[in-house]
Write a protein that holds these residues in place. Sequence first.
Motif, short mmCIF file in Angstrom:
data_model
loop_
_atom_site.label_atom_id
_atom_site.label_comp_id
_atom_site.label_asym_id
_atom_site.label_seq_id
_atom_site.Cartn_x
_atom_site.Cartn_y
_atom_site.Cartn_z
N ASN A 1 0.85 -1.18 0.00
CA ASN A 1 0.00 0.00 0.00
C ASN A 1 0.90 1.24 0.00
O ASN A 1 1.43 1.63 1.03
CB ASN A 1 -0.91 0.00 1.24
CG ASN A 1 -1.76 1.25 1.34
OD1 ASN A 1 -1.89 2.01 0.39
ND2 ASN A 1 -2.34 1.47 2.52
N TYR A 2 1.05 1.84 -1.17
CA TYR A 2 1.94 2.99 -1.25
C TYR A 2 1.21 4.30 -0.98
O TYR A 2 1.79 5.38 -1.12
CB TYR A 2 2.61 3.04 -2.63
CG TYR A 2 1.67 3.29 -3.77
CD1 TYR A 2 1.45 4.57 -4.24
CD2 TYR A 2 1.01 2.24 -4.39
CE1 TYR A 2 0.58 4.81 -5.28
CE2 TYR A 2 0.14 2.47 -5.43
CZ TYR A 2 -0.07 3.76 -5.88
OH TYR A 2 -0.94 3.98 -6.91
N GLY A 3 -0.07 4.23 -0.58
CA GLY A 3 -0.85 5.43 -0.32
C GLY A 3 -0.78 5.88 1.12
O GLY A 3 -0.22 5.20 1.99
N THR A 4 -1.37 7.03 1.39
CA THR A 4 -1.35 7.61 2.73
C THR A 4 -2.60 7.26 3.53
O THR A 4 -2.78 7.73 4.65
CB THR A 4 -1.23 9.14 2.64
OG1 THR A 4 -2.32 9.66 1.85
CG2 THR A 4 0.09 9.54 2.00
N SER A 5 -3.48 6.45 2.95
CA SER A 5 -4.67 5.97 3.66
C SER A 5 -4.67 4.45 3.66
O SER A 5 -3.93 3.82 2.90
CB SER A 5 -5.95 6.52 3.01
OG SER A 5 -6.03 6.11 1.66
N LYS A 6 -5.49 3.85 4.49
CA LYS A 6 -5.51 2.40 4.60
C LYS A 6 -6.05 1.77 3.32
O LYS A 6 -6.73 2.41 2.51
CB LYS A 6 -6.35 1.97 5.79
CG LYS A 6 -7.84 2.24 5.64
CD LYS A 6 -8.62 1.74 6.84
CE LYS A 6 -10.12 1.94 6.65
NZ LYS A 6 -10.91 1.43 7.80
N ALA A 7 -5.78 0.49 3.16
CA ALA A 7 -6.30 -0.29 2.03
C ALA A 7 -6.82 -1.62 2.56
O ALA A 7 -6.37 -2.11 3.60
CB ALA A 7 -5.21 -0.51 0.98
N VAL A 8 -7.79 -2.16 1.83
CA VAL A 8 -8.38 -3.45 2.19
C VAL A 8 -8.55 -4.28 0.93
O VAL A 8 -8.96 -3.76 -0.12
CB VAL A 8 -9.76 -3.28 2.87
CG1 VAL A 8 -10.33 -4.64 3.27
CG2 VAL A 8 -9.66 -2.36 4.07
N ALA A 9 -8.24 -5.57 1.02
CA ALA A 9 -8.43 -6.48 -0.11
C ALA A 9 -9.02 -7.80 0.39
O ALA A 9 -8.86 -8.17 1.56
CB ALA A 9 -7.11 -6.74 -0.82
N ILE A 10 -9.70 -8.47 -0.52
CA ILE A 10 -10.19 -9.82 -0.29
C ILE A 10 -9.57 -10.72 -1.34
O ILE A 10 -9.48 -10.34 -2.52
CB ILE A 10 -11.74 -9.89 -0.40
CG1 ILE A 10 -12.40 -9.12 0.74
CG2 ILE A 10 -12.23 -11.33 -0.42
CD1 ILE A 10 -12.40 -9.84 2.07
N ALA A 11 -9.14 -11.91 -0.93
CA ALA A 11 -8.54 -12.84 -1.89
C ALA A 11 -9.11 -14.23 -1.72
O ALA A 11 -9.30 -14.70 -0.59
CB ALA A 11 -7.02 -12.88 -1.72
N GLY A 12 -9.41 -14.88 -2.83
CA GLY A 12 -9.81 -16.28 -2.83
C GLY A 12 -8.62 -17.15 -3.18
O GLY A 12 -7.75 -16.75 -3.97
N LEU A 13 -8.55 -18.34 -2.59
CA LEU A 13 -7.44 -19.26 -2.83
C LEU A 13 -7.99 -20.65 -3.16
O LEU A 13 -9.00 -21.08 -2.60
CB LEU A 13 -6.52 -19.33 -1.62
CG LEU A 13 -5.87 -17.99 -1.27
CD1 LEU A 13 -6.36 -17.49 0.07
CD2 LEU A 13 -4.36 -18.10 -1.28
#
Length: 216
Positions: free
Chosen positions: A160-172
């Motif tokens: 996350n190269y941004g100044t705010s948080k990030a969220v992701a979902i991943a399937g495996l």
Amino acid sequence: MALRAFFLAALLALSCFDAFASDPSLLQDFCVADKSSTVRVNGFACKNANDVVAEDFFFKGLHLAGNTTNKQGSNVTAVNVAQIAGLNTMGISLVRIDYAPYGLNPPHTHPRATEILTVLEGQLYVGFVTSNPDNKLLTKVLGKGDVFVFPQGLIHFQFNYGTSKAVAIAGLSSQNPGVITVANTVFGSEPSISDDILAKAFQVDKNIIDRIQAQF
């Protein structure tokens, strides 16, 4: 006749390959993991179908953000067979990944699964490296709603190269994909890999290896 036998043998070989190249397949509606069983199988033994309840297929809390106050600034919330017993033999799982500003999900691999990731919030710089001898780095900047695939077994990362948080979902593509974090594995193994070996592998002085190992 011989040609027909050859094709039958080839078909059988391909079928066997498919059987061994993924999680065990279902032979019934479900095989809820019986984690109290002492039977050792590739996966988990099945719970008696008469004892199966809705909670065996349920997980609550994925809407909650993970704690990212750590060295990497990221947190992975896993939802696999350890959390949902009903995933046993289903060949699928997922994770939620939270990233603080400039948070990193460090280079790692999943030995048993391909991963497909989508960004829910923020922006991520992601990538993976192909196997030897090319070791080609493929990267992409992802925004909200973007999707990226990490092939099974290849080293990959998200930043996350941004100044705010990030969220992701991943399937495996496994009920138990496993994770091997490169730095932790190489520099934090128990017992430690000899600094002579690592110094030669990384072509650096042993003192540098010792300093890195001390971080793990």
